[in-house]
Write a protein that holds these residues in place. Structure first.
Motif: not given
Length: 681
Positions: A591-593, A614-620
């Motif tokens: 998500a960060e990318t 996903m690792p880190g920030m999730g899709g929601i």
């Protein structure tokens, strides 16, 4: 064994000591002799069977001393005890009543006076009496009145001394009780100084501090600083009038610092004023240690049970998925053969597709039990859905099972996932059908506005609930199996006749929907499953549009789609599908990318297709940022399960459930992206 009061020997020595302790008695006896002119006077304790002299003045050598006795029946005092009336005789020889009486003849007296001594509470104690061998002028009002006054005075002193003795005995008993108490007890005044304590208090204080206390000590000052403040605060609350209980650690580190349960109580005088307070302490260290060990043992048991459940779950999942993968792999192997006919190729392709659907249903049931499935709640009439399912059950259960439906005419609205609701009813119905071995009666009943009872140790819930029950006339469930029926892969059916996931889906759906499921069963009589869902006020939502699987959908025309997926294989497959549908794709691994690629203006992208977990920030979380930053950029989310979805729903975003087909992805993206294009144009 204790004797009744009437059978206990009387302590006459106590009476002699009591009369002897009254300083006025010798003076009274001397005064009686002076005013009557008699030579003998005595205070006698008279009971039903004994006459005992307690104090004596003898100037005529009568021969009695304190402790001396006369035969009670031989005395006139015996009669006085019965009628409590004084007897006064000036001259026995001239007295018509007593001149032939046996007592004067036996003891040789001519003058006689005997006054009953009666205590203030009406108890007869004895007599104040006097005799002389010569006649005497005693039957005069002033003489009789004085002797009566002396008898009343003796009775008052006897009563007072008995009360003091009784109070002293009570105090000694109380002191003995307090001293015998194994719990430390101490009392203190408003200056926090010790005013009394029992032996246990001093012993325990020495045990945990290394020195003894003494009356007058300022108690809080005897503790180490961090404990002194707590002790002073506790004592102050009791001195202010509060009765309470606390748990606290007191003592010095080198002596172990046990934990105490301490009860504080104010001390009040007879007017109710607080004159101090006291506390009683109990060392609860051993109990707390035992409770901690019990919690550790229970936690270890829970972990063991979890591992056993995980092992059972893993084995069940592995077994079922290996069966499904066997079908898929074999079908794919055949599909690779160039000489395969079109008919057989279609058959194997259908087998792969059907097996994927079965795998998706299996994971759906697991997620429902774990309450991780993304539900699509909507408001619907539970009665209408129950009727619809009942119509289907006629085919499912067979002709030998009679399906009875009991639903009130008034609608009963609930908010839940309709598909999962229907699945739960079907799972319970299938379970009931198998329990009846294909023959019996299945009753579906809906009760509205009922409460949620306490189930499996959980507290009951207030408010209206819709209760959907399925009752069969089958063999029933054994008590040892009843506690396990909602466990995944637990089944009593023969191998190959059940996965053991049907009732676990019911349990998970009920819990995730804010309700519960209860079961009652009796061997040989049948079983009732009751699904509870919270009833709400409202109207049902419109029926969702039916989508034809063969219906065409708009394909891409070069629109740019940003695919956000951390799994490499899934990311490549998704971009390949979208490009085959005519979309232009860019792939971001997280998500960060993706947020960097989109930038502040969207960088010309027409939609975002993102995984949820996903690792880190999730899709929601990413979708929410994009909704604020780029409100016109459509976001399509995909997930097999999500903790967030399970709790809050899809938060208004379009959602595609994994595993999804290429057609499903193309259809929903074709619905989203053209809307974006039209708005932009």
């Amino acid at each position: 064994m204790s004797l009744p009061d009437a059978a206990r020997p009387h302590d006459f020595q106590a009476d002699i000591d009591l009369i002897g302790s009254i300083e006025a008695v010798p003076t009274i006896l001397d005064a009686v002799c002076r005013i009557t002119g008699m030579g003998f006077a005595a205070v006698a304790r008279v009971t039903g069977d004994r006459w005992v002299a307690c104090s004596v003045k003898d100037d005529i050598a009568f021969g009695l001393e304190p402790g001396g006795e006369l035969e009670v029946a031989s005395t006139i005092c015996h009669e006085i005890r019965q009628n409590r009336t004084a007897v006064v005789i000036d001259h026995v020889a001239e007295d018509p009543r007593y001149r032939t009486h046996h007592t004067p003849a036996r003891y040789g007296f001519q003058s006689y006076v005997s006054m009953p001594i009666v205590l203030p509470d009406g108890t007869f104690f004895g007599t104040l009496c006097a005799i002389d061998p010569k006649p005497a002028a005693v039957n005069r009002p002033e003489v009789v009145g004085t002797i009566r006054m002396f008898a009343d005075l003796i009775g008052f002193h006897v009563d007072a001394n008995q009360r003091v003795a009784s109070s002293g005995a009570a105090l000694r008993l109380y002191a003995n009780i307090v001293q015998s108490d194994a719990a430390p007890i101490c009392a203190f005044d408003h200056d926090f100084r010790l005013i009394a304590f029992n032996k246990a208090h001093n012993d325990e204080f020495f045990r945990v501090n290394g020195f003894h206390t003494k009356v007058g000590d300022v108690f809080p000052d005897l503790f180490i600083p961090q404990q002194a403040a707590a002790m002073r605060a506790n004592m102050a609350r009791a001195l202010a009038g509060e009765s309470y209980k606390v748990e606290a650690v007191f003592g010095r580190p080198e002596f172990g610092q046990p934990c105490w349960e301490i009860t504080y109580t104010p001390l009040r005088d007879e007017t109710g004023s607080i004159i101090g307070a006291f506390h009683q302490a109990h060392d609860i260290s051993a109990r707390l240690l035992a409770e901690a060990e019990l919690r550790d043992a229970q936690e270890a048991l829970r972990q063991s049970q979890k591992l056993e459940a995980v092992g059972q779950l893993t084995g069940g999942v592995a077994h079922d998925f290996n069966n499904l993968l066997t079908i898929i792999r074999s079908s794919v192997d055949f599909l690779r053969r160039p000489e395969l006919s079109a008919e057989r190729r279609a058959r194997y392709m259908d087998a792969v597709s059907d097996t994927v659907d079965r795998a998706a249903k299996l994971t759906g049931q697991l997620l429902a039990f774990a309450r991780r499935q993304t539900l699509k709640p909507e408001v619907f009439d539970a009665g209408a859905q129950l009727h619809a399912v009942a119509d289907m059950l006629d085919t499912l259960t067979g002709a030998r099972i009679r399906v009875v439906t009991e639903v009130a005419d008034e609608p009963c609205f609930v908010r839940a996932d309709v598909s999962q609701f229907q699945t739960a009813l079907i799972n319970m119905a299938v379970n009931a059908r198998d329990a009846m071995d294909g023959e019996g009666t299945l009753t579906l009943r809906l009760t509205c506005a009922s409460g949620l009872p306490a189930i499996r140790g959980h507290a009951a819930a207030t408010g209206p609930f819709a209760a959907v029950s399925l009752t069969d006339t089958g063999a029933g469930i054994a008590p040892d199996q009843l506690v396990r029926i909602f466990e995944p892969f637990f089944t009593t059916k023969e191998i190959g006749k059940g996965t053991g996931l049907g009732l676990s889906q019911v349990f998970g759906f009920a819990k995730q929907s804010g309700g519960d499921v209860a079961v009652e069963s009796e061997i040989g009589r049948g079983t009732t499953f009751t699904l509870y869902l919270r009833e709400i006020a409202g109207e049902p939502c419109g029926e969702p549009p039916v989508t034809d699987a063969n219906e065409s959908f708009p394909v891409g025309e070069g629109q740019r789609v940003l695919v956000v997926e951390d799994n490499v294989e899934v990311g490549r497959f998704a971009t390949q599908i979208l490009e085959d549908f005519g979309y232009s794709t860019t792939w971001a691994a997280n998500a960060e990318t993706a947020l960097e690629v989109l930038g502040p203006d969207g960088s010309g992208f027409d939609a975002v297709f993102s995984d949820v977990v996903m690792p880190g920030m999730g899709g929601i979380a990413m979708a929410r940022i994009l909704r604020d930053r780029l409100p016109n950029l459509p976001v399509l989310l995909a997930s097999g399960y999500s903790h967030v979805f399970a709790r809050d729903g899809s938060d208004g975003f379009e959602l595609l459930h994994k595993p999804y087909s290429a057609d499903q992805l193309g259809r929903i993206l074709g619905k989203v992206v053209p809307r974006r294009i039209r708005e932009r144009d």
